[in-house]
Scaffold this motif. Structure first.
Motif, PDB file in Angstrom:
ATOM      1  N   GLU A 120       0.810  -1.257  -0.051  1.00 15.71           N
ATOM      2  CA  GLU A 120       0.311  -0.091   0.167  1.00 15.71           C
ATOM      3  C   GLU A 120       0.796   1.465   0.270  1.00 15.71           C
ATOM      4  O   GLU A 120       0.719   2.132  -0.702  1.00 15.71           O
ATOM      5  N   ILE A 121       2.056   1.277   0.851  1.00 14.70           N
ATOM      6  CA  ILE A 121       2.930   2.379   0.798  1.00 14.70           C
ATOM      7  C   ILE A 121       3.349   2.614  -0.376  1.00 14.70           C
ATOM      8  O   ILE A 121       3.644   3.734  -1.202  1.00 14.70           O
ATOM      9  N   LEU A 122       3.813   1.438  -1.162  1.00 10.48           N
ATOM     10  CA  LEU A 122       4.412   1.448  -2.514  1.00 10.48           C
ATOM     11  C   LEU A 122       3.559   2.158  -3.631  1.00 10.48           C
ATOM     12  O   LEU A 122       4.025   2.941  -4.343  1.00 10.48           O
ATOM     13  N   THR A 156       2.096   6.773  -6.809  1.00  8.35           N
ATOM     14  CA  THR A 156       1.252   7.573  -7.184  1.00  8.35           C
ATOM     15  C   THR A 156       1.622   9.025  -7.135  1.00  8.35           C
ATOM     16  O   THR A 156       1.206  10.119  -7.908  1.00  8.35           O
ATOM     17  N   CYS A 157       2.265   9.107  -6.009  1.00  3.96           N
ATOM     18  CA  CYS A 157       2.897  10.679  -5.614  1.00  3.96           C
ATOM     19  C   CYS A 157       3.978  10.754  -6.680  1.00  3.96           C
ATOM     20  O   CYS A 157       4.145  12.093  -7.280  1.00  3.96           O
ATOM     21  N   ILE A 158       4.729   9.960  -7.195  1.00  2.00           N
ATOM     22  CA  ILE A 158       5.770  10.390  -8.002  1.00  2.00           C
ATOM     23  C   ILE A 158       5.025  10.706  -9.493  1.00  2.00           C
ATOM     24  O   ILE A 158       5.648  11.532 -10.111  1.00  2.00           O
ATOM     25  N   LEU A 191      -1.190  17.960 -13.650  1.00  2.00           N
ATOM     26  CA  LEU A 191      -1.576  17.719 -12.256  1.00  2.00           C
ATOM     27  C   LEU A 191      -0.971  18.763 -11.317  1.00  2.00           C
ATOM     28  O   LEU A 191      -1.370  18.658 -10.144  1.00  2.00           O
ATOM     29  N   ALA A 192      -0.229  19.694 -11.869  1.00  2.00           N
ATOM     30  CA  ALA A 192       0.903  20.393 -10.891  1.00  2.00           C
ATOM     31  C   ALA A 192      -0.257  21.233 -10.072  1.00  2.00           C
ATOM     32  O   ALA A 192       0.077  21.398  -8.883  1.00  2.00           O
ATOM     33  N   TYR A 193      -1.241  21.983 -10.502  1.00  2.00           N
ATOM     34  CA  TYR A 193      -2.121  22.930  -9.616  1.00  2.00           C
ATOM     35  C   TYR A 193      -3.342  22.441  -9.156  1.00  2.00           C
ATOM     36  O   TYR A 193      -4.188  23.396  -9.191  1.00  2.00           O
TER      37      TYR A 193
END
Length: 155
Positions: free
Chosen positions: A65-67, A72-74, A82-84
């Motif tokens: 789950e952390i992976l 997703t964050c990367i 998705l920047a703003y």
């Protein structure tokens, strides 16, 4: 009377205040040891904008789950689209979400343990089965009845 299973709705419900929502999950196959992760990005209308899935090298559900949250964050940080945007990442792992949001109340203890382990080459933390741990289990239970600490040496 047979118990009935409650079906879980898989409908799309956008979160108030967010333009986009990533729903993330991990999957583990029992005996094969195969673990995979995936996510889906939708807008407030439920339209699919992105999805991914891949195999990962772990046999621990919380790590998977952390992976997936990390991947997703990367993805979010590398995509100009998705920047703003106001984005929510939703996971069904309460443990992973708590750890990531800093609600792990003993994070400083974990850091201290790791620092001590790194400073001593002859010190390790390892796993033992519950059956091999009966004496310490008894001591831990007895500690609930103590006032103060108990420390005994026999050198």
């Amino acid at each position: 009377m047979k118990p009935t299973k409650k079906s879980v709705q898989n409908s799309w419900l956008p979160l108030v205040g967010y333009d986009l929502v990533f729903k993330v999950d991990s999957s583990m196959r029992g005996s094969s040891g195969s673990t995979s992760i995936g996510d889906v990005l939708r807008n407030v209308n439920g339209k699919f904008l992105c999805l991914f899935s891949l195999n990962v090298d772990t046999d621990r559900p919380v790590v998977a789950e952390i992976l997936v949250i990390h991947k997703t964050c990367i993805l979010i940080s590398s995509c100009p689209f998705l920047a703003y945007r106001n984005i929510s990442i939703m996971s069904d792992s309460n443990v992973a979400v708590s750890w990531i949001n800093g609600m792990l109340s003993h994070v400083n203890l974990l850091y201290d343990i790791r620092q001590i382990l790194l400073s001593r080459h002859s010190l390790a933390v390892t796993f033992t089965s519950r059956g091999a741990n009966s004496l310490t289990d008894c001591l831990a239970k007895a500690g609930a009845n103590l006032e103060g600490d108990r420390l005994e040496w026999s050198l």
